[in-house]
Write an enzyme that holds these catalytic residues in place. Structure first.
Site, PDB file in Angstrom:
ATOM      1  NE  ARG A 137      27.679  17.286 -35.073  1.00  0.00           N
ATOM      2  CZ  ARG A 137      26.416  17.120 -35.443  1.00  0.00           C
ATOM      3  NH1 ARG A 137      25.489  16.864 -34.519  1.00  0.00           N
ATOM      4  NH2 ARG A 137      26.075  17.206 -36.706  1.00  0.00           N
ATOM      5  CB  SER A 194      18.039  16.665 -37.885  1.00  0.00           C
ATOM      6  OG  SER A 194      17.371  17.858 -37.613  1.00  0.00           O
ATOM      7  NE  ARG A 223      23.199   9.927 -31.902  1.00  0.00           N
ATOM      8  CZ  ARG A 223      22.754  11.121 -31.515  1.00  0.00           C
ATOM      9  NH1 ARG A 223      21.586  11.560 -31.978  1.00  0.00           N
ATOM     10  NH2 ARG A 223      23.444  11.867 -30.684  1.00  0.00           N
ATOM     11  NE  ARG A 248      24.682  13.915 -26.033  1.00  0.00           N
ATOM     12  CZ  ARG A 248      23.856  14.630 -26.793  1.00  0.00           C
ATOM     13  NH1 ARG A 248      24.340  15.541 -27.600  1.00  0.00           N
ATOM     14  NH2 ARG A 248      22.562  14.432 -26.743  1.00  0.00           N
ATOM     15  CD  GLU A 306      17.993  14.791 -33.254  1.00  0.00           C
ATOM     16  OE1 GLU A 306      17.646  15.279 -32.155  1.00  0.00           O
ATOM     17  OE2 GLU A 306      18.654  15.403 -34.102  1.00  0.00           O
TER      18      GLU A 306
END
Length: 461
Positions: free
Chosen positions: A292, A387, A425, A307, A384
């Site tokens: 990403r 999802s 993460r 991130r 988070e």
RNA sequence: GGAGAGGUGUCCGAGUGGUUGAAGGAGCUAGUCUCGAAAACUAGUAGCGGGCUUGUCCUGCUCGUGAGUUCGAAUCUCACCCUCUCCGCCA
């Protein structure tokens, strides 16, 4: 992609949906382009029908005359040419008209299509309205025995926590400096037990889904053609988020893109296919590297493992019949898998029902899972980690992924996807929650078999 | 990277300018026959889109993709994509 017919019948639904999601679409223009496209199409097809009919009526005669013309003596030519001109007048006129109409269509259709591709899937009727993540609604939370995030870490455990950055440094698990040296900001090197823990978590999650939940493990491409990105709904909206390899510029056949989630590869598998309804639902799980660009996130979560540009993720997808109730049942089942994994790892978490404003273009319903990260913010925060989305037929429509139902009718399938675990993460809560006062980190039981039986990560290892 | 072959319906496969959405075969579905099954025979068997008179209606598009030639293209031209074989290189 939405169903343009559904839009014609009930534009309000899509206008409201986009507005609830906080996405601006020029619907008036879409309607105008759609009307224009259809009126051109109608005119064009009438001409084509005439062309086809004329072809049947006079085409053969024209062919014969042209043949004769070549062989004919000079004095016979005049008569043949006159008849030919008469016969060809009508088709030539039609041809000219068709050319004009085709040009008009070529003018309208690309704009129509491009706009259509940006119309978001409307949120499900029961998704709470809201502008952004602040208005997400907590559904439930779970805590392991002996740890309650509503109280300070120190009250829970008797000592002040270290952040994961401090832990990975002290334990030699991650080397950020060298990662940045090689690849720039937001890159890292996993080292020693850091790499093993990362792999253990992934392997555990994949095995769990395969062995305990009946999902088929798949290995899928992470470099894909643009069609896969468009088909899965990540493009055009998320174009800036993906790494783009410009093969075309160096003489290759087509450009390729690095996928930001295994969902792209898993859903792309059956693009342009018709699945026999007996083989539904498809339940796939993959472990893949995700890339990403994090465009637009400059300055956000710059430190640590939160991130980053490259990570690995075990992702699950379900492709099921076009049935709302069934899709909701799978949503719950997929979330149940996630909760089982997190509970077995003894990580406190909560589930949030995302409000309309927090949904993306492609989903109609989304539930986020957040794990408690003691080192995040002042005194710990939820962050988070997962999802879970229901996409309705939006994605399969774009992918042209269909099935024939028991009545023989073609249907676009419904799709769902959900993180099983994303690492590194997930190492943030894992390390921070399971840290001990002496600076070591206890390994949750399910991961130990994947770490050669190690129960505790210590600085010496 | 070099050389060659090829991409046609669910599958195999015919088709090198004319009514071909596409012969033939297989598969599948239904029927006949049968106590039942098999065999045989008969029939059916794509998708997407547009229109309105919403109909056992009319119509367009689709033979890898796109553009072109032509009154007319699966068939001719160009570009691209993909697959396979051999050689080279290689985790």
């Amino acid at each position: 992609m939405i169903d343009i017919k559904a839009f014609r019948e009930n534009p309000e639904r899509f206008i409201r949906g986009a507005s609830d999601k906080g996405i601006t679409i020029d619907f008036a223009r879409l309607r105008a382009l759609d009307d224009e496209r259809r009126s051109i199409l109608t005119a064009l097809e009438a001409r084509r029908a005439s062309q086809n009919q004329l072809g049947k009526e006079t085409g053969l005669r024209i062919g014969k005359l042209k043949g004769q013309l070549k062989a004919a003596a000079a004095e016979a030519r005049g008569a043949i040419e006159v008849e030919l001109a008469a016969l060809e007048a009508a088709p030539l006129k039609l041809k000219a008209e068709v050319t004009v109409l085709e040009a008009e269509l070529a003018n309208v259709e690309p704009a129509w299509h491009a706009l259509l591709m940006t119309v978001p899937q409307p949120p499900a009727h029961d998704v709470p309205k809201g502008a952004g993540s602040e208005q997400n609604v907590e559904i439930r939370r779970w805590n392991p025995a002996g740890f309650d995030p509503s109280r300070p870490f120190k009250t829970n455990r008797g000592f002040a926590p270290k952040s994961h950055q401090e832990l990975v440094k002290a334990l030699g698990l991650v080397d950020f400096e060298r990662g940045v040296k090689m690849s720039g900001t937001r890159h890292y090197v996993l080292s020693g037990m850091g790499m093993r823990l990362h792999q253990a978590v992934l392997r555990y999650a994949l095995d769990f889904m395969a062995d305990r939940r009946g999902f088929r493990p798949m290995g899928v491409p992470v470099i894909v053609r643009e069609e896969c990105m468009v088909g899965t709904g990540f493009f055009p909206a998320g174009r800036e988020q993906a790494y783009h390899i410009e093969e075309l510029r160096r003489g290759g056949g087509h450009d390729i893109f690095l996928t930001g989630t295994g969902e792209v590869g898993l859903m792309g598998i059956h693009a342009n296919e018709v699945i026999p309804h007996e083989s539904l639902p498809l339940k796939y799980v993959t472990s893949s590297t995700c890339f990403r660009r994090e465009a637009g996130a400059a300055g956000k979560d710059t430190a640590g493992l939160y991130r980053i540009h490259q990570f690995d993720k075990v992702e699950q997808v379900v492709v099921c019949r076009a049935d709302d109730a069934e899709s909701r049942r799978w949503h719950a089942t997929m979330l149940e898998s996630v909760e089982m994994v997190l509970q077995s790892l003894e990580l406190p978490y909560r589930l949030l029902q995302c409000c309309t404003g927090d949904l993306g273009v492609k989903n109609e319903d989304m539930i986020d899972v957040e794990c408690w990260m003691p080192g995040r913010g002042e005194n710990g925060e939820y962050g988070e980690t997962h999802s879970a989305s229901r996409l309705g037929d939006f994605q399969c429509r774009r992918l042209n992924l269909r099935y024939k139902d028991e009545h023989g009718k073609m249907q676009f399938a419904y799709a769902l996807n959900n993180t099983v675990i994303a690492s590194p993460r997930i190492l943030i809560p894992l390390l921070e929650i399971h840290q001990n006062e002496d600076g070591s980190v206890s390994v949750p039981e399910p991961l130990r078999t994947h770490l050669g039986g190690v129960e505790k990560i210590e600085a010496s290892r």
